[in-house]
Design a protein around this motif. Structure first.
Motif: not given
Length: 121
Positions: A18-22, A80-85, A5-10
């Motif tokens: 954004l930071r995604l978790s699974c 998944l830490q996503m920077n500078s998107l 189960v993923e979470s953190g999108g938007g």
């Protein structure tokens, strides 16, 4: 047997983070690999990053230096830490795990339902 189960999108503006978790659940004997893939409209699903049980990490070339994958083995969770998107990071992000269910001799690939990440320009 294994659920992801993923979470953190938007929705985020370009340059944001954004930071995604699974989280993996179920009767799990061992998780070999956990990772993230993404699929943009009209494109094939592609690997973003994955982390092997021993700690080896691979990233797609177009996220190196911007995304960081990590894993909490005790919680069967990957982040998944996503920077500078960038707008081109817009896609559905899928968590993937290669795991051995409890009581099985064989490993299989499992996928989460996906979480939408939209980066506006």
């Amino acid at each position: 047997q294994v659920q992801l189960v993923e979470s953190g999108g938007g929705l985020v503006q370009a340059g944001g983070s954004l930071r995604l978790s699974c989280a993996a659940s179920g009767r799990i004997a061992r998780i070999n690999v956990m990772g993230w893939h993404r699929q943009a409209p009209g494109k094939q699903r592609e690997l973003v990053a994955h982390i092997v049980g021993g700690g080896v990490i691979d990233y797609a070339d177009n996220v190196v230096g911007r995304f960081t994958i990590s894993r909490d083995n005790a919680k069967n969770t990957t982040y998944l830490q996503m920077n500078s998107l960038k707008p081109e990071d817009t896609a559905v992000y899928y968590c993937q795990a290669n795991a051995v269910p409890d009581g099985s001799f064989w490993d299989s690939d499992y996928w989460g339902p996906g979480t939408q990440v939209t980066v506006s320009s």
